[in-house]
Scaffold this motif. Structure first.
Motif, PDB file in Angstrom:
ATOM      1  N   UNK A  32      -0.332   5.027  -0.257  1.00  0.00           N
ATOM      2  CA  UNK A  32      -1.404   5.443  -1.173  1.00  0.00           C
ATOM      3  C   UNK A  32      -2.724   5.613  -0.425  1.00  0.00           C
ATOM      4  N   UNK A  33      -3.030   4.686   0.480  1.00  0.00           N
ATOM      5  CA  UNK A  33      -4.278   4.754   1.241  1.00  0.00           C
ATOM      6  C   UNK A  33      -4.297   5.969   2.160  1.00  0.00           C
ATOM      7  N   UNK A  34      -3.189   6.232   2.822  1.00  0.00           N
ATOM      8  CA  UNK A  34      -3.104   7.387   3.726  1.00  0.00           C
ATOM      9  C   UNK A  34      -3.278   8.685   2.954  1.00  0.00           C
ATOM     10  N   UNK A  35      -2.618   8.804   1.814  1.00  0.00           N
ATOM     11  CA  UNK A  35      -2.741  10.020   1.000  1.00  0.00           C
ATOM     12  C   UNK A  35      -4.164  10.220   0.517  1.00  0.00           C
ATOM     13  N   UNK A  36      -4.844   9.139   0.096  1.00  0.00           N
ATOM     14  CA  UNK A  36      -6.215   9.263  -0.362  1.00  0.00           C
ATOM     15  C   UNK A  36      -7.136   9.681   0.781  1.00  0.00           C
ATOM     16  N   UNK A  37      -6.931   9.117   1.964  1.00  0.00           N
ATOM     17  CA  UNK A  37      -7.745   9.488   3.121  1.00  0.00           C
ATOM     18  C   UNK A  37      -7.572  10.972   3.442  1.00  0.00           C
ATOM     19  N   UNK A  38      -6.353  11.465   3.339  1.00  0.00           N
ATOM     20  CA  UNK A  38      -6.102  12.887   3.577  1.00  0.00           C
ATOM     21  C   UNK A  38      -6.828  13.752   2.552  1.00  0.00           C
ATOM     22  N   UNK A  39      -6.787  13.355   1.283  1.00  0.00           N
ATOM     23  CA  UNK A  39      -7.475  14.111   0.221  1.00  0.00           C
ATOM     24  C   UNK A  39      -8.989  14.098   0.414  1.00  0.00           C
ATOM     25  N   UNK A  40      -9.523  12.964   0.868  1.00  0.00           N
ATOM     26  CA  UNK A  40     -10.966  12.830   1.031  1.00  0.00           C
ATOM     27  C   UNK A  40     -11.490  13.485   2.306  1.00  0.00           C
ATOM     28  N   UNK A  41     -10.621  13.862   3.201  1.00  0.00           N
ATOM     29  CA  UNK A  41     -11.037  14.408   4.493  1.00  0.00           C
ATOM     30  C   UNK A  41     -11.958  15.616   4.346  1.00  0.00           C
ATOM     31  N   UNK A  42     -11.744  16.451   3.343  1.00  0.00           N
ATOM     32  CA  UNK A  42     -12.574  17.626   3.152  1.00  0.00           C
ATOM     33  C   UNK A  42     -13.835  17.373   2.356  1.00  0.00           C
ATOM     34  N   UNK A  43     -13.951  16.196   1.751  1.00  0.00           N
ATOM     35  CA  UNK A  43     -15.099  15.895   0.889  1.00  0.00           C
ATOM     36  C   UNK A  43     -16.125  14.975   1.535  1.00  0.00           C
ATOM     37  N   UNK A  44     -15.746  14.282   2.584  1.00  0.00           N
ATOM     38  CA  UNK A  44     -16.646  13.332   3.241  1.00  0.00           C
ATOM     39  C   UNK A  44     -16.798  13.732   4.703  1.00  0.00           C
ATOM     40  N   UNK A  45     -17.887  13.291   5.326  1.00  0.00           N
ATOM     41  CA  UNK A  45     -18.085  13.575   6.754  1.00  0.00           C
ATOM     42  C   UNK A  45     -16.971  12.933   7.578  1.00  0.00           C
ATOM     43  N   UNK A  46     -16.500  11.791   7.105  1.00  0.00           N
ATOM     44  CA  UNK A  46     -15.414  11.087   7.767  1.00  0.00           C
ATOM     45  C   UNK A  46     -14.762  10.127   6.803  1.00  0.00           C
ATOM     46  N   UNK A  47     -13.537   9.753   7.113  1.00  0.00           N
ATOM     47  CA  UNK A  47     -12.818   8.799   6.281  1.00  0.00           C
ATOM     48  C   UNK A  47     -11.788   8.083   7.148  1.00  0.00           C
ATOM     49  N   UNK A  48     -11.597   6.808   6.856  1.00  0.00           N
ATOM     50  CA  UNK A  48     -10.622   6.025   7.607  1.00  0.00           C
ATOM     51  C   UNK A  48      -9.833   5.154   6.627  1.00  0.00           C
ATOM     52  N   UNK A  49      -8.538   5.044   6.869  1.00  0.00           N
ATOM     53  CA  UNK A  49      -7.672   4.152   6.089  1.00  0.00           C
ATOM     54  C   UNK A  49      -7.207   3.045   7.029  1.00  0.00           C
ATOM     55  N   UNK A  50      -7.365   1.807   6.599  1.00  0.00           N
ATOM     56  CA  UNK A  50      -6.982   0.670   7.433  1.00  0.00           C
ATOM     57  C   UNK A  50      -6.135  -0.328   6.656  1.00  0.00           C
ATOM     58  N   UNK A  51      -5.348  -1.062   7.416  1.00  0.00           N
ATOM     59  CA  UNK A  51      -4.571  -2.178   6.879  1.00  0.00           C
ATOM     60  C   UNK A  51      -5.177  -3.443   7.453  1.00  0.00           C
ATOM     61  N   UNK A  52      -5.459  -4.416   6.589  1.00  0.00           N
ATOM     62  CA  UNK A  52      -6.106  -5.649   7.015  1.00  0.00           C
ATOM     63  C   UNK A  52      -5.422  -6.836   6.348  1.00  0.00           C
ATOM     64  N   UNK A  53      -5.112  -7.866   7.116  1.00  0.00           N
ATOM     65  CA  UNK A  53      -4.516  -9.081   6.561  1.00  0.00           C
ATOM     66  C   UNK A  53      -5.574 -10.172   6.519  1.00  0.00           C
TER      67      UNK A  53
END
Length: 81
Positions: A32-53
């Motif tokens: 879900x995070x990866x797909x959202x980052x891909x969708x946001x790529x054209x709308x924001x100057x930059x976007x990053x999806x991370x996994x954090x424990x």
């Protein structure tokens, strides 16, 4: 100790020449995070999806963030630059 894995998408916006944090969103899965980052790529100057424990009891970060996706411009050092 109770561990939880977080999947976070962080947008970055341009303010003049600077990059600043934009909207941050949490997701249930890495996919879900990866797909959202891909969708946001054209709308924001930059976007990053991370996994954090994290430890849910103390808020302590237990592992280094894992970058799942990165698009556009992100601040130096955030992606291991």
């Amino acid at each position: 100790m109770a561990e939880k894995t977080l999947y976070i998408v962080q947008q970055f916006e341009k303010q003049g020449r600077r990059l600043v944090q934009g909207q941050q969103m949490d997701f249930k899965t890495a996919e879900e995070a990866i797909k959202r980052a891909e969708r946001d790529a054209g709308r924001a100057a930059g976007v990053i999806a991370v996994q954090q424990t994290v430890d849910t009891e103390t808020g302590e970060v237990l592992e280094e963030p894992i970058i799942l996706a990165q698009h556009g411009e992100v601040p130096a050092g955030i992606s291991g630059d």
